[in-house]
Design a protein around this motif. Sequence first.
Motif, PDB file in Angstrom:
ATOM      1  N   ILE A  56      31.976  57.892  31.724  1.00 58.44           N
ATOM      2  CA  ILE A  56      30.754  57.507  30.998  1.00 58.44           C
ATOM      3  C   ILE A  56      31.119  56.589  29.837  1.00 58.44           C
ATOM      4  CG2 ILE A  56      28.806  58.353  29.640  1.00 58.44           C
ATOM      5  CD1 ILE A  56      29.017  60.991  31.273  1.00 58.44           C
ATOM      6  N   GLY A  57      32.178  56.957  29.111  1.00 61.51           N
ATOM      7  CA  GLY A  57      32.617  56.129  27.992  1.00 61.51           C
ATOM      8  C   GLY A  57      33.013  54.731  28.424  1.00 61.51           C
ATOM      9  N   ALA A  58      33.626  54.624  29.617  1.00 62.25           N
ATOM     10  CA  ALA A  58      34.033  53.304  30.110  1.00 62.25           C
ATOM     11  C   ALA A  58      32.827  52.411  30.361  1.00 62.25           C
ATOM     12  CB  ALA A  58      34.849  53.468  31.395  1.00 62.25           C
ATOM     13  N   THR A  59      31.717  53.005  30.806  1.00 63.95           N
ATOM     14  CA  THR A  59      30.516  52.173  31.033  1.00 63.95           C
ATOM     15  C   THR A  59      29.928  51.702  29.713  1.00 63.95           C
ATOM     16  OG1 THR A  59      28.975  54.064  31.065  1.00 63.95           O
ATOM     17  CG2 THR A  59      30.004  53.447  33.159  1.00 63.95           C
ATOM     18  N   VAL A  60      30.002  52.551  28.686  1.00 62.54           N
ATOM     19  CA  VAL A  60      29.520  52.130  27.363  1.00 62.54           C
ATOM     20  C   VAL A  60      30.407  51.015  26.817  1.00 62.54           C
ATOM     21  CG1 VAL A  60      29.137  52.854  24.975  1.00 62.54           C
ATOM     22  CG2 VAL A  60      28.438  54.346  26.857  1.00 62.54           C
ATOM     23  N   ASP A  61      31.715  51.129  27.010  1.00 65.19           N
ATOM     24  CA  ASP A  61      32.622  50.060  26.589  1.00 65.19           C
ATOM     25  C   ASP A  61      32.292  48.756  27.316  1.00 65.19           C
ATOM     26  OD1 ASP A  61      33.930  51.840  24.948  1.00 65.19           O
ATOM     27  OD2 ASP A  61      35.582  52.212  26.355  1.00 65.19           O
ATOM     28  N   ALA A  62      31.982  48.869  28.606  1.00 62.35           N
ATOM     29  CA  ALA A  62      31.647  47.669  29.382  1.00 62.35           C
ATOM     30  C   ALA A  62      30.347  47.042  28.888  1.00 62.35           C
ATOM     31  CB  ALA A  62      31.540  48.034  30.864  1.00 62.35           C
ATOM     32  N   MET A  63      29.394  47.864  28.482  1.00 56.21           N
ATOM     33  CA  MET A  63      28.160  47.323  27.897  1.00 56.21           C
ATOM     34  C   MET A  63      28.460  46.591  26.596  1.00 56.21           C
ATOM     35  SD  MET A  63      25.550  50.560  28.536  1.00 56.21           S
ATOM     36  CE  MET A  63      24.153  49.778  27.715  1.00 56.21           C
ATOM     37  N   ARG A  64      29.285  47.204  25.767  1.00 58.65           N
ATOM     38  CA  ARG A  64      29.627  46.609  24.467  1.00 58.65           C
ATOM     39  C   ARG A  64      30.376  45.291  24.638  1.00 58.65           C
ATOM     40  NH1 ARG A  64      33.798  50.077  22.181  1.00 58.65           N
ATOM     41  NH2 ARG A  64      35.088  48.721  23.503  1.00 58.65           N
ATOM     42  N   ASP A  65      31.246  45.230  25.645  1.00 56.44           N
ATOM     43  CA  ASP A  65      32.098  44.054  25.827  1.00 56.44           C
ATOM     44  C   ASP A  65      31.528  43.038  26.811  1.00 56.44           C
ATOM     45  OD1 ASP A  65      33.863  45.341  24.121  1.00 56.44           O
ATOM     46  OD2 ASP A  65      35.032  46.220  25.765  1.00 56.44           O
ATOM     47  N   ALA A  66      30.332  43.274  27.289  1.00 60.15           N
ATOM     48  CA  ALA A  66      29.751  42.410  28.322  1.00 60.15           C
ATOM     49  C   ALA A  66      29.654  40.962  27.835  1.00 60.15           C
ATOM     50  CB  ALA A  66      28.382  42.917  28.729  1.00 60.15           C
ATOM     51  N   ALA A 105      19.539  49.095  22.544  1.00 61.92           N
ATOM     52  CA  ALA A 105      19.821  49.856  23.761  1.00 61.92           C
ATOM     53  C   ALA A 105      21.270  50.326  23.776  1.00 61.92           C
ATOM     54  CB  ALA A 105      19.528  48.995  24.993  1.00 61.92           C
ATOM     55  N   LEU A 106      22.194  49.466  23.387  1.00 61.20           N
ATOM     56  CA  LEU A 106      23.600  49.846  23.346  1.00 61.20           C
ATOM     57  C   LEU A 106      23.812  51.005  22.372  1.00 61.20           C
ATOM     58  CD1 LEU A 106      26.600  49.469  23.953  1.00 61.20           C
ATOM     59  CD2 LEU A 106      26.651  47.657  22.210  1.00 61.20           C
ATOM     60  N   ARG A 107      23.169  50.934  21.216  1.00 60.32           N
ATOM     61  CA  ARG A 107      23.342  51.986  20.208  1.00 60.32           C
ATOM     62  C   ARG A 107      22.921  53.353  20.756  1.00 60.32           C
ATOM     63  NH1 ARG A 107      19.675  54.255  17.368  1.00 60.32           N
ATOM     64  NH2 ARG A 107      18.155  52.591  17.715  1.00 60.32           N
ATOM     65  N   ILE A 108      21.783  53.407  21.430  1.00 60.07           N
ATOM     66  CA  ILE A 108      21.308  54.709  21.925  1.00 60.07           C
ATOM     67  C   ILE A 108      22.201  55.214  23.057  1.00 60.07           C
ATOM     68  CG2 ILE A 108      19.319  56.021  22.729  1.00 60.07           C
ATOM     69  CD1 ILE A 108      17.511  53.821  21.700  1.00 60.07           C
ATOM     70  N   HIS A 109      22.704  54.306  23.886  1.00 57.37           N
ATOM     71  CA  HIS A 109      23.636  54.733  24.930  1.00 57.37           C
ATOM     72  C   HIS A 109      24.893  55.348  24.309  1.00 57.37           C
ATOM     73  CE1 HIS A 109      21.072  52.323  27.563  1.00 57.37           C
ATOM     74  NE2 HIS A 109      21.723  52.800  28.605  1.00 57.37           N
ATOM     75  N   MET A 110      25.354  54.762  23.224  1.00 53.81           N
ATOM     76  CA  MET A 110      26.521  55.312  22.537  1.00 53.81           C
ATOM     77  C   MET A 110      26.212  56.701  21.982  1.00 53.81           C
ATOM     78  SD  MET A 110      27.868  51.840  20.592  1.00 53.81           S
ATOM     79  CE  MET A 110      29.276  52.644  19.845  1.00 53.81           C
ATOM     80  N   GLU A 111      24.978  56.894  21.531  1.00 48.75           N
ATOM     81  CA  GLU A 111      24.578  58.197  20.996  1.00 48.75           C
ATOM     82  C   GLU A 111      24.492  59.254  22.100  1.00 48.75           C
ATOM     83  OE1 GLU A 111      22.032  56.490  17.157  1.00 48.75           O
ATOM     84  OE2 GLU A 111      20.982  57.135  18.987  1.00 48.75           O
ATOM     85  N   VAL A 112      24.045  58.846  23.285  1.00 50.72           N
ATOM     86  CA  VAL A 112      24.058  59.778  24.416  1.00 50.72           C
ATOM     87  C   VAL A 112      25.497  60.186  24.730  1.00 50.72           C
ATOM     88  CG1 VAL A 112      23.595  60.047  26.887  1.00 50.72           C
ATOM     89  CG2 VAL A 112      21.920  58.899  25.434  1.00 50.72           C
ATOM     90  N   LEU A 113      26.388  59.217  24.779  1.00 45.93           N
ATOM     91  CA  LEU A 113      27.799  59.501  25.041  1.00 45.93           C
ATOM     92  C   LEU A 113      28.356  60.473  24.017  1.00 45.93           C
ATOM     93  CD1 LEU A 113      30.577  59.017  26.353  1.00 45.93           C
ATOM     94  CD2 LEU A 113      30.785  56.954  24.907  1.00 45.93           C
ATOM     95  N   GLN A 114      28.051  60.230  22.741  1.00 44.76           N
ATOM     96  CA  GLN A 114      28.566  61.118  21.689  1.00 44.76           C
ATOM     97  C   GLN A 114      28.030  62.537  21.848  1.00 44.76           C
ATOM     98  OE1 GLN A 114      30.952  60.405  19.742  1.00 44.76           O
ATOM     99  NE2 GLN A 114      30.940  62.239  18.457  1.00 44.76           N
ATOM    100  N   ALA A 115      26.758  62.655  22.213  1.00 47.01           N
ATOM    101  CA  ALA A 115      26.165  63.984  22.415  1.00 47.01           C
ATOM    102  C   ALA A 115      26.834  64.700  23.581  1.00 47.01           C
ATOM    103  CB  ALA A 115      24.663  63.844  22.660  1.00 47.01           C
ATOM    104  N   ILE A 116      27.158  63.984  24.628  1.00 40.43           N
ATOM    105  CA  ILE A 116      27.846  64.590  25.778  1.00 40.43           C
ATOM    106  C   ILE A 116      29.246  65.014  25.377  1.00 40.43           C
ATOM    107  CG2 ILE A 116      28.795  64.091  28.066  1.00 40.43           C
ATOM    108  CD1 ILE A 116      26.328  62.328  28.568  1.00 40.43           C
ATOM    109  N   ARG A 117      29.924  64.198  24.611  1.00 40.31           N
ATOM    110  CA  ARG A 117      31.266  64.564  24.135  1.00 40.31           C
ATOM    111  C   ARG A 117      31.224  65.837  23.292  1.00 40.31           C
ATOM    112  NH1 ARG A 117      33.235  58.464  22.388  1.00 40.31           N
ATOM    113  NH2 ARG A 117      34.357  57.954  24.318  1.00 40.31           N
TER     114      ARG A 117
END
Length: 254
Positions: A153-163, A217-229
């Motif tokens: 999941i984190g890798a997809t967030v990184d890919a969004m950030r680096d797109a 959108a990227l910010r909220i995706h990062m927040e979902v990731l953090q909540a899962i972590r």
Amino acid sequence: MFLWTLSGVTTKKRLVYPYGFDEAKMEARHCKTTDDLIEMLGQEIVSGQRPPRSKFLPEVELATTYGLSRSAVREALKFLAEKGLLSSRRRVGTLVRPKSEWNILDPKVLGWIGAQPHDPELEASILEIRLAIEPEAAALAAARANLPEIAAIGATVDAMRDAATRDDFLEADANFHQQVVAATHNPAFRQFSKSLRAAIEHVLLITADAVEDLSPALRIHMEVLQAIRQQDSDLARQKMREIILLAIDDLRNR
């Protein structure tokens, strides 16, 4: 629905139907393969050229019109029927089904729909499905995800950030949602995710085109990731809901 009232004398090679598409008026349009015929007919149905309740010619005449064998025509019609676009009954023939009966989550059907002008009703219905399902999937992922799944999941967030491009961002976004569902460890969720993937990509494309700045959108995706972590199911549910609500707002403002 288009209603065309047609009149005239029916000849041996001319069938006139009370609804919609008079195929016999058209010149022969030969197709090389069954897939070509499926694409042509699917696009005609979805675009409205063949409106609901319009009737197809018998297989033998369709074969002549499109330059294919009867078995190829039969295969194409069967394929479209499986997608919910057609119905076939003895003594009635093959008819186009109403849009409400189409399998709109099927990737092929969504591909044809995506080639058409903006359809707010369809896109809103897909977002409603996502709003009902994905927040709970995020909550389950927060409770059940293992370390490799969290890393994915984190890798997809990184890919969004680096797109580098919008398309890259949208692909990573779709992958994010698929990885979250995979982390639920729920086979039903996973199976549904496969069906929903094409729908998610379709709506992401539409809603992303409505906004210039994708950083919220990227910010909220990062927040979902953090909540899962953090294994915080309530927060993961809340943040995933925010993602879908943001997409709904983007759609409304399109």
